[in-house]
Design an enzyme around this catalytic site. Structure first.
Site, PDB file in Angstrom:
ATOM      1  N   CYS A  27      -5.644 -13.852   3.760  1.00  0.00           N
ATOM      2  CA  CYS A  27      -4.539 -13.365   4.081  1.00  0.00           C
ATOM      3  C   CYS A  27      -4.671 -11.959   3.528  1.00  0.00           C
ATOM      4  O   CYS A  27      -5.669 -11.330   3.299  1.00  0.00           O
ATOM      5  CB  CYS A  27      -3.068 -14.045   3.894  1.00  0.00           C
ATOM      6  SG  CYS A  27      -3.355 -14.257   2.008  1.00  0.00           S
ATOM      7  N   VAL A  28      -3.495 -11.528   3.375  1.00  0.00           N
ATOM      8  CA  VAL A  28      -3.248  -9.991   2.643  1.00  0.00           C
ATOM      9  C   VAL A  28      -3.929  -9.862   1.310  1.00  0.00           C
ATOM     10  O   VAL A  28      -4.574  -8.878   1.047  1.00  0.00           O
ATOM     11  CB  VAL A  28      -1.797  -9.225   2.792  1.00  0.00           C
ATOM     12  CG1 VAL A  28      -1.932  -7.940   2.020  1.00  0.00           C
ATOM     13  CG2 VAL A  28      -1.391  -9.412   4.045  1.00  0.00           C
TER      14      VAL A  28
END
Length: 492
Positions: A27-28
């Site tokens: 993810c981020v």
């Protein structure tokens, strides 16, 4: 291979090798692993890798915090391991087998609300800003608001309500119905239409029901029965029940209708029966359940023992984040806002987040000469004060244990003051320092005091205990107490 070459090779070995990885994504800021045998992961050694800011297990996934460079790290890891990455959704599906029933329920709730959070935060900030310009008596010797002395700001106030109303009245039920449809793999547009039928202008607005005499509530008259035409603006549980019903109906009708008529028969049957169920049965039941839950919570927050409630909730909210049970708070907050025009629960959540960041601030002061530690400390403080607690909690506080406890204590003290002063938020906002914009104007002063408590108490306690334990000195140890990773794993 690039600059993460050695860390990538070491991480692959420490998670049990490529054969122990059933799915991988990112993810981020985090690498997300679904491990066939989570016990093979050597958490202690993984957290010693230079590129790793921390680890935690959630929703059946072993997650490794890398930071903003996770894209490059992920690409190198895929190249070195010979594995093929999958989407986050596929990773979540693969992780289901590692979850118990409670974890699966909590994950499902989180996945329903997660896509809605950006809109809810924006709506909360807008409502907070409107309160600042139309409720605070700051002009002409404290007798008038900015809206009262400026036509421009009066127009802006009216315009911004367009967004606030869309988010917190129409948007919540529609968004929930869409999100549930998406999660169930059914037709998302039908979910949106279902949500719109719950908030239609043809219905009596939910906020007007209490003040409308029973004989003046509009009815659908079917001859054999009458059904009240009531909207479900801002209602959470009715929307969830209706959307689940639509999803299961669509799955059922897909199985029984032949392909030749499926395109017409499935949508029309699914939607009509779902809307009927929503307004005839599920809506009233969901409204009653939601009101009961919010009444219990509201009684705890406002009753004679409210400071005890504040102390307990403030102290234990951070551990709830570890277990994933904190996701329930979104639904409760929204129900409180719908029933009482504000929530006294969310301010304590924001204070807990601030307290976790303040404990890391204390660690940063103790480890000011430790450049390696500051690579994790500084970004964690910033993200935590802006409402993202994962790097702070899992990258620093849970690693050393005592800062986590110091943050819990600070959050508990702030929770006592918060409930004692009836500090109330208009809406869910940014769960950190900017959260003050979502607080009702009359409560901004008390919330500011609570914020100071959430900053000072964890910071001072962490400094004192950390100095006593030798943090920041040559004798510093990674953890000054029992390894928490096993305890956390058991909690999950």
């Amino acid at each position: 291979m690039g600059r993460f070459k050695q860390d990538v090779i070491d991480l692959l070995e420490l998670v049990g090798g490529a054969e122990n990885i059933s799915a991988i994504s990112h993810c981020v800021t985090r690498m997300r692993f679904v491990l066939r045998d989570p016990g093979l992961a050597d958490v202690e050694k993984i957290e010693m890798l230079r590129s790793v800011k921390g680890t935690f297990t959630q929703a059946g996934q072993f997650q490794v915090i890398i930071g903003n460079e996770v894209d490059d790290f992920y690409n190198e890891f895929i190249s070195a391991s010979g594995l093929e990455g999958v989407s986050k959704e596929e990773t979540k599906k693969a992780a289901v087998k590692n979850q118990n029933v409670l974890q699966h329920v909590m994950t499902s709730i989180a996945e329903i609300f997660a896509p809605l959070i950006p809109a809810i935060i924006v709506g909360g900030l807008i409502l907070g800003f409107r309160n600042c310009i139309d409720s605070l008596l700051l002009f002409e010797n404290g007798t008038k608001t900015l809206v009262q002395i400026s036509q421009f700001w009066a127009g802006a106030d009216s315009f911004l309500w367009l967004i606030g109303e869309a988010v917190f009245q129409t948007g919540i039920p529609v968004g929930i119905c869409w999100s549930v449809s998406k999660k169930m793999g059914t037709t998302q547009m039908l979910g949106i239409v279902l949500g719109l039928t719950l908030t239609s202008g043809q219905l009596l607005n939910a906020y007007s029901v209490a003040g409308t005499p029973a004989d003046q509530i509009p009815m659908w008259n079917f001859g054999i029965a009458q059904v009240r035409m009531i909207g479900y603006q801002a209602q959470v549980i009715p929307a969830i029940l209706a959307a689940l019903t639509l999803g299961y109906l669509e799955r059922f009708f897909r199985k029984i209708f032949p392909a030749a008529i499926s395109m017409i028969a499935v949508p029309i049957c699914s939607l009509i029966f779902a809307v009927m169920a929503a307004h005839f049965v599920l809506g009233p039941i969901g409204w009653t359940l939601g009101s009961a839950i919010s009444s219990v919570v509201y009684a705890g927050i406002t009753g004679p023992a409210r400071v005890v409630f504040g102390a307990i909730f403030g102290f234990f909210y951070a551990p709830l984040v570890i277990t994933g049970l904190h996701h329930m708070s979104n639904a409760i907050d929204l129900q409180l806002i719908a029933d009482y025009g504000g929530t006294m629960l969310w301010p304590m959540i924001a204070l807990s987040n601030i307290a976790q960041g303040s404990a890391v601030l204390g660690m940063a002061a103790l480890q000011r000469r430790n450049a390696r530690a500051q690579e994790t400390n500084i970004p964690s403080i910033i993200s935590c004060y802006l409402g993202v607690t994962e790097p702070a909690m899992f990258g620093v506080n849970l690693k050393y244990v005592f800062p986590f406890i110091c943050a819990m204590v600070g959050s508990g003290v702030a929770g006592v003051v918060c409930t004692a002063t009836n500090t109330t938020a208009n809406a869910i906002g940014v769960g950190g320092l900017p959260g003050i914009l979502s607080i009702k104007p009359l409560s901004m002063g008390s919330f500011a005091i609570c914020m100071l408590i959430s900053v000072i108490v964890p910071f001072v306690l962490t400094l004192v205990l950390g100095s006593h334990r030798g943090i920041g000195t040559d004798t510093e140890k990674t953890a000054s107490g029992p390894d928490l990773s096993d305890a956390v794993a058991q909690m999950r």
